[in-house]
Design an enzyme around this catalytic site. Sequence first.
Site, PDB file in Angstrom:
ATOM      1  N   ARG A  58      -0.966   8.922 -15.315  1.00  0.00           N
ATOM      2  CA  ARG A  58      -0.865   8.133 -16.658  1.00  0.00           C
ATOM      3  C   ARG A  58      -2.380   7.741 -17.260  1.00  0.00           C
ATOM      4  O   ARG A  58      -3.058   7.369 -16.319  1.00  0.00           O
ATOM      5  CB  ARG A  58       0.091   7.069 -16.830  1.00  0.00           C
ATOM      6  CG  ARG A  58      -0.130   5.936 -16.041  1.00  0.00           C
ATOM      7  CD  ARG A  58      -0.834   4.693 -16.783  1.00  0.00           C
ATOM      8  NE  ARG A  58      -1.127   3.701 -16.137  1.00  0.00           N
ATOM      9  CZ  ARG A  58      -2.524   3.449 -15.484  1.00  0.00           C
ATOM     10  NH1 ARG A  58      -3.353   4.255 -15.708  1.00  0.00           N
ATOM     11  NH2 ARG A  58      -2.819   2.316 -14.831  1.00  0.00           N
ATOM     12  N   ASP A  87      -8.492   0.742 -13.929  1.00  0.00           N
ATOM     13  CA  ASP A  87      -7.105   1.451 -14.065  1.00  0.00           C
ATOM     14  C   ASP A  87      -6.846   2.043 -15.374  1.00  0.00           C
ATOM     15  O   ASP A  87      -5.686   2.236 -15.636  1.00  0.00           O
ATOM     16  CB  ASP A  87      -6.085   0.661 -13.815  1.00  0.00           C
ATOM     17  CG  ASP A  87      -5.899  -0.669 -14.606  1.00  0.00           C
ATOM     18  OD1 ASP A  87      -6.736  -0.809 -15.351  1.00  0.00           O
ATOM     19  OD2 ASP A  87      -5.054  -1.205 -14.482  1.00  0.00           O
ATOM     20  N   HIS A 135      -3.829   1.292  -2.432  1.00  0.00           N
ATOM     21  CA  HIS A 135      -4.445   1.678  -3.700  1.00  0.00           C
ATOM     22  C   HIS A 135      -6.271   1.907  -3.469  1.00  0.00           C
ATOM     23  O   HIS A 135      -6.720   1.234  -2.900  1.00  0.00           O
ATOM     24  CB  HIS A 135      -4.534   0.216  -4.447  1.00  0.00           C
ATOM     25  CG  HIS A 135      -3.250  -0.232  -5.042  1.00  0.00           C
ATOM     26  ND1 HIS A 135      -3.105  -0.897  -6.057  1.00  0.00           N
ATOM     27  CD2 HIS A 135      -1.901   0.223  -4.764  1.00  0.00           C
ATOM     28  CE1 HIS A 135      -2.019  -1.159  -6.361  1.00  0.00           C
ATOM     29  NE2 HIS A 135      -1.201  -0.189  -5.561  1.00  0.00           N
ATOM     30  N   GLU A 154      -7.636   5.148 -10.732  1.00  0.00           N
ATOM     31  CA  GLU A 154      -7.044   4.267  -9.706  1.00  0.00           C
ATOM     32  C   GLU A 154      -5.876   5.369  -9.103  1.00  0.00           C
ATOM     33  O   GLU A 154      -4.930   5.898  -9.706  1.00  0.00           O
ATOM     34  CB  GLU A 154      -6.384   3.128 -10.387  1.00  0.00           C
ATOM     35  CG  GLU A 154      -5.298   2.416  -9.127  1.00  0.00           C
ATOM     36  CD  GLU A 154      -4.631   1.269  -9.922  1.00  0.00           C
ATOM     37  OE1 GLU A 154      -4.814   0.135  -9.426  1.00  0.00           O
ATOM     38  OE2 GLU A 154      -3.894   1.552 -10.840  1.00  0.00           O
TER      39      GLU A 154
END
Length: 210
Positions: A58, A87, A135, A154
């Site tokens: 996304r 992000d 992460h 990210e």
Amino acid sequence: MSSEVLGERRVAEQIRLNPRFLAVYKFAIEELMTKLRILSEEFDLAHRHDPIEHISSRVKRPEAIEDKVRRRGLAPDLPAIAEGLDDMAGVRVICPFVSDVYTVAEMLTGQDDVELLRRKDYIATPKPNGYRSLHLIVRIPVFLSDRVERVKVEVQLRTIAMDFWATLEHKLSYKYESQVPGDFAAELADVAMLASHLDSRMQKLHQRLG
């Protein structure tokens, strides 16, 4: 109207007037997902085991960018936002086993054109609510018609069990506007522990099958 609100509106307006700003993040995701798909297929051919179950992605919506700019106190201009937010583009990699999470992370960050900026291991050290995931903040080159941009993405890597827990926890937190009742929070932490035990047992079975 406050200068803060005006600043947020300027951010949204700048994004709408500069479509290439978010486009480079979309291109970065496509580059990264291509890399991951190649790693997945090649590893499967070499080891008869695919370390990636599923990949999703996304790019943050302008409204979400505005909200984070306000919360982080960033200057309401695009260069400051690009530098301050890690992000804007996100890729989530779901793996069958915990070992696969680290294998995929190592293969990805081992590539010459992937720069690892930050790493947070919430598998080794889960968050207090039980959240577990690995992460990575990476930077990769995006080749445009007139320049090359190195764009931050990210990457979240987790197992199927971790993703199942995180998805439901997010739904509950959203429903209660991040104020999950105490008994729910305790139950979620217990379920996170069960998911961790499941991952551990499945990992041992995987190792036994060799």
